[in-house]
Design an enzyme around this catalytic site. Structure first.
Site, PDB file in Angstrom:
ATOM      1  N   CYS A  21       0.827  -1.218   0.000  1.00 53.73           N
ATOM      2  CA  CYS A  21       0.000   0.000   0.000  1.00 53.73           C
ATOM      3  C   CYS A  21       0.859   1.265   0.000  1.00 53.73           C
ATOM      4  O   CYS A  21       0.575   2.211  -0.740  1.00 53.73           O
ATOM      5  CB  CYS A  21      -0.945   0.015   1.191  1.00 53.73           C
ATOM      6  SG  CYS A  21      -2.290  -1.162   1.050  1.00 53.73           S
ATOM      7  N   HIS A  81       2.372   1.713  -3.447  1.00 50.18           N
ATOM      8  CA  HIS A  81       1.312   2.069  -4.393  1.00 50.18           C
ATOM      9  C   HIS A  81       0.923   3.542  -4.241  1.00 50.18           C
ATOM     10  O   HIS A  81       0.835   4.277  -5.229  1.00 50.18           O
ATOM     11  CB  HIS A  81       0.105   1.152  -4.135  1.00 50.18           C
ATOM     12  CG  HIS A  81      -1.075   1.424  -4.990  1.00 50.18           C
ATOM     13  ND1 HIS A  81      -1.377   0.667  -6.093  1.00 50.18           N
ATOM     14  CD2 HIS A  81      -2.064   2.360  -4.898  1.00 50.18           C
ATOM     15  CE1 HIS A  81      -2.494   1.128  -6.644  1.00 50.18           C
ATOM     16  NE2 HIS A  81      -2.925   2.152  -5.932  1.00 50.18           N
ATOM     17  N   GLU A  82       0.683   3.977  -3.007  1.00 49.82           N
ATOM     18  CA  GLU A  82       0.237   5.348  -2.773  1.00 49.82           C
ATOM     19  C   GLU A  82       1.362   6.368  -2.981  1.00 49.82           C
ATOM     20  O   GLU A  82       1.115   7.466  -3.486  1.00 49.82           O
ATOM     21  CB  GLU A  82      -0.392   5.491  -1.384  1.00 49.82           C
ATOM     22  CG  GLU A  82      -1.562   4.573  -1.093  1.00 49.82           C
ATOM     23  CD  GLU A  82      -2.726   4.624  -2.096  1.00 49.82           C
ATOM     24  OE1 GLU A  82      -2.782   5.549  -2.936  1.00 49.82           O
ATOM     25  OE2 GLU A  82      -3.579   3.727  -2.034  1.00 49.82           O
ATOM     26  N   ILE A  83       2.586   6.018  -2.624  1.00 49.55           N
ATOM     27  CA  ILE A  83       3.715   6.926  -2.873  1.00 49.55           C
ATOM     28  C   ILE A  83       3.932   7.057  -4.380  1.00 49.55           C
ATOM     29  O   ILE A  83       4.201   8.157  -4.876  1.00 49.55           O
ATOM     30  CB  ILE A  83       4.980   6.471  -2.122  1.00 49.55           C
ATOM     31  CG1 ILE A  83       4.779   6.685  -0.609  1.00 49.55           C
ATOM     32  CG2 ILE A  83       6.219   7.229  -2.615  1.00 49.55           C
ATOM     33  CD1 ILE A  83       5.844   6.061   0.280  1.00 49.55           C
TER      34      ILE A  83
END
Length: 172
Positions: free
Chosen positions: A130, A133-135
């Site tokens: 996660c 993915h978010e970075i």
């Protein structure tokens, strides 16, 4: 707290790098709360401010509802393991589509809290996936860019089909 509209693929906002946050306080905390509500309503386990059209380096992740959501301001990966694994990923901006993405198993990130306190921590498993993915999203790298060209084209076609079905229920 409010559920905000989510930007949908292929918006150019999803491939634009977010700006570092320098001001901490009530407005940032409100944005974080709104991201939590929006993520849960989507539903999802991670979301960035970019997903709602705000190009600021803030992400909220909730991999375990019992532990609650976590906010990461200005997160950066400072180390990643050479060992990798494949995990199914998708996006709140591209609902109805998931595909396996290969990423490092463990990462160490540097980030700030909602109060501006600088921290560093390691993550593995779903939390590591996660965070990466978010970075990526905050860096303007939409998740399908991590797929082969063929898989990316298939994912886009599935999303287009999903959108048609959503817009015209009962049609394929």
């Amino acid at each position: 707290m409010a559920v905000r509209p989510i930007i949908r693929f292929p918006s150019p906002l999803l491939t634009t790098s977010a700006e570092r946050i320098g001001r901490f306080g009530g407005t940032l905390r409100q944005l974080s709360d709104d991201l939590v509500d929006t993520m849960r309503a989507a539903p999802g386990i991670g979301i960035t401010a970019s997903h709602i059209g705000i190009l600021q380096r803030l992400t909220v992740i909730e991999v375990d509802p019992q532990m609650g959501p976590r906010s990461f301001v200005n997160p950066e990966i400072v180390w990643q393991s050479s060992e990798t694994a494949r995990h199914s990923e998708g996006s709140v901006s591209m609902p109805g589509v998931a595909e396996e993405v290969e990423r490092p198993v463990r990462v160490r990130i540097s980030f700030q809290t909602l109060d501006g306190e600088t921290r560093e921590e390691e993550a593995e498993g779903l939390m590591a996936v996660c965070l990466q993915h978010e970075i990526d999203q905050l860096n303007g790298i939409f998740w399908i860019r991590r797929l082969s060209r063929l898989k990316r084209e298939r994912a886009v076609k599935r999303f287009e089909k999903f959108n048609r079905a959503e817009a015209f229920p009962g049609t394929q």
